[in-house]
Write an enzyme that holds these catalytic residues in place. Structure first.
Site, PDB file in Angstrom:
ATOM      1  CG  HIS A 143      -0.297   0.436   2.494  1.00 17.34           C
ATOM      2  ND1 HIS A 143      -0.473  -0.222   3.755  1.00 17.34           N
ATOM      3  CD2 HIS A 143      -0.226   1.667   3.178  1.00 17.34           C
ATOM      4  CE1 HIS A 143       0.078   0.242   4.880  1.00 17.34           C
ATOM      5  NE2 HIS A 143      -0.302   1.273   3.924  1.00 17.34           N
ATOM      6  CG  ASP A 203      -0.603  -3.948   2.493  1.00 17.99           C
ATOM      7  OD1 ASP A 203       0.611  -3.763   2.003  1.00 17.99           O
ATOM      8  OD2 ASP A 203      -0.353  -2.712   3.385  1.00 17.99           O
ATOM      9  CD  GLN A 243      -1.634   8.195   9.174  1.00 22.06           C
ATOM     10  OE1 GLN A 243      -1.155   9.580   9.065  1.00 22.06           O
ATOM     11  NE2 GLN A 243      -2.868   8.007   7.976  1.00 22.06           N
ATOM     12  N   GLY A 244       3.231   6.396   9.029  1.00 21.15           N
ATOM     13  CA  GLY A 244       4.485   6.685   8.039  1.00 21.15           C
ATOM     14  C   GLY A 244       5.451   5.659   8.717  1.00 21.15           C
ATOM     15  CG  ASP A 245       5.741   3.762  12.304  1.00 23.93           C
ATOM     16  OD1 ASP A 245       7.096   4.724  12.082  1.00 23.93           O
ATOM     17  OD2 ASP A 245       4.906   4.255  13.333  1.00 23.93           O
ATOM     18  CB  SER A 246       2.777   1.952   6.184  1.00 21.72           C
ATOM     19  OG  SER A 246       2.064   1.785   7.124  1.00 21.72           O
TER      20      SER A 246
END
Ligand code: 4AZ
Length: 284
Positions: free
Chosen positions: A83, A136, A230-233
């Site tokens: 993603h 993912d 968020q942003g660690d994905s």
């Protein structure tokens, strides 16, 4: 409304199906000073396989354009969350990575340390389902190799890291509060791998998404406050010295009732290894 959860998707990139299973960060139970959420500063020299994915064109110069994390599993191979790539042809080559940089060896994003490496090719797991977020994972082939000792081996099915109760660490430059306070320095939080049944109860398949044990692993902290955000994905979940998961989704950040959900690595080792040129990534 179901909303995308990656900064990549929240930014200029286009959604594949317009649907995603996790809401953006909701009010966390974690204290605002808990920082990943509930983590501590770490040095990339001690975890050289953690990389930042950056696009200055898309995310500006602040924090060097970082929008996701990733993991070196071979000298020219990074795995990240599918993603994070935005628009993509499922199972096919991704044409939107020309401006991506993989940043290695840079703990502090504003520092000039380490290297920025271009992405030569990218491939999304053909089984990735953007509707459910199952599978993912995407593979980035780097234009230049990193030293062989900078890679983290992937954990296969039999690896004890997947057992419920195992201590694990998640790494990233993401939101430290759930309110958009993105980190400049790499952080890691200690979490516990949870029983599949606990994960299923947390995400039974309502609008917040569904936990699927065959393609996901979940981890958190009994009292909340330690989590990816968020942003660690795309960044690593490491247990017993091996990569067991990639930051994928969750309900908010750091909530005791809402563990972080990670892409399970074991079922994807063959896919990742099969793309490898000049030395297969190791896995057990
Ligand atoms: C995200 O938005 C995200 N707490 C990543 C991980 C988690 C929640 C959201 C897990 O990328």
């Amino acid at each position: 409304m179901r909303r995308p959860f990656a900064r990549a998707l929240a930014g200029a990139l286009t959604l594949v199906a317009g649907a995603a299973v996790a809401p953006l960060a909701q009010a966390p139970t974690a204290a605002a000073d808990s920082v990943v959420i509930g983590g501590q500063p770490v040095k990339v020299a001690d975890s050289p396989w953690v990389v930042a994915l950056a696009s200055r064109d898309r995310f500006g110069g602040i924090r060097d354009g970082q929008f996701c994390g990733g993991v070196l599993v071979a000298p020219t191979t990074v795995v990240t969350a599918a993603h994070c790539l935005g628009r993509q042809v499922l199972g096919g080559p991704v044409d939107s990575v020309a401006d991506f940089r993989v940043i290695t060896g840079r703990t502090e994003l504003r520092a000039p340390d380490g290297r920025e490496i271009a992405v030569r090719a990218a491939r999304v797991n053909p089984a990735y389902d953007p509707g459910t977020n199952a599978g993912d994972l995407a593979v980035l082939e780097l234009a230049e190799a990193v030293p062989a000792d900078h890679v983290l081996p992937m954990a296969g099915d039999g690896h004890p890291g997947y057992e419920a109760g195992t201590g694990a660490a998640v790494y990233g430059w993401g939101d430290t509060s759930g309110f958009g306070d993105y980190a400049y320095g790499l952080r890691a939080a200690q979490v516990t791998v949870l029983d599949d049944e606990v994960c299923r109860r947390a995400y039974p398949g309502n609008s917040d998404g569904q936990y699927r044990a065959d393609s996901m692993v979940c981890a958190g902290d009994r009292s909340g406050g330690k989590d990816a955000c968020q942003g660690d994905s795309g960044g690593p979940l490491v247990a017993r010295g091996r990569l067991i998961g990639l930051v994928s989704w969750g309900r908010g950040c750091g909530r005791a009732d809402s563990p972080g959900v990670y892409t399970r690595i074991a079922p994807l080792i063959d896919f990742v290894s099969g793309l490898q040129r000049g030395g297969r990534p190791s896995g057990v």
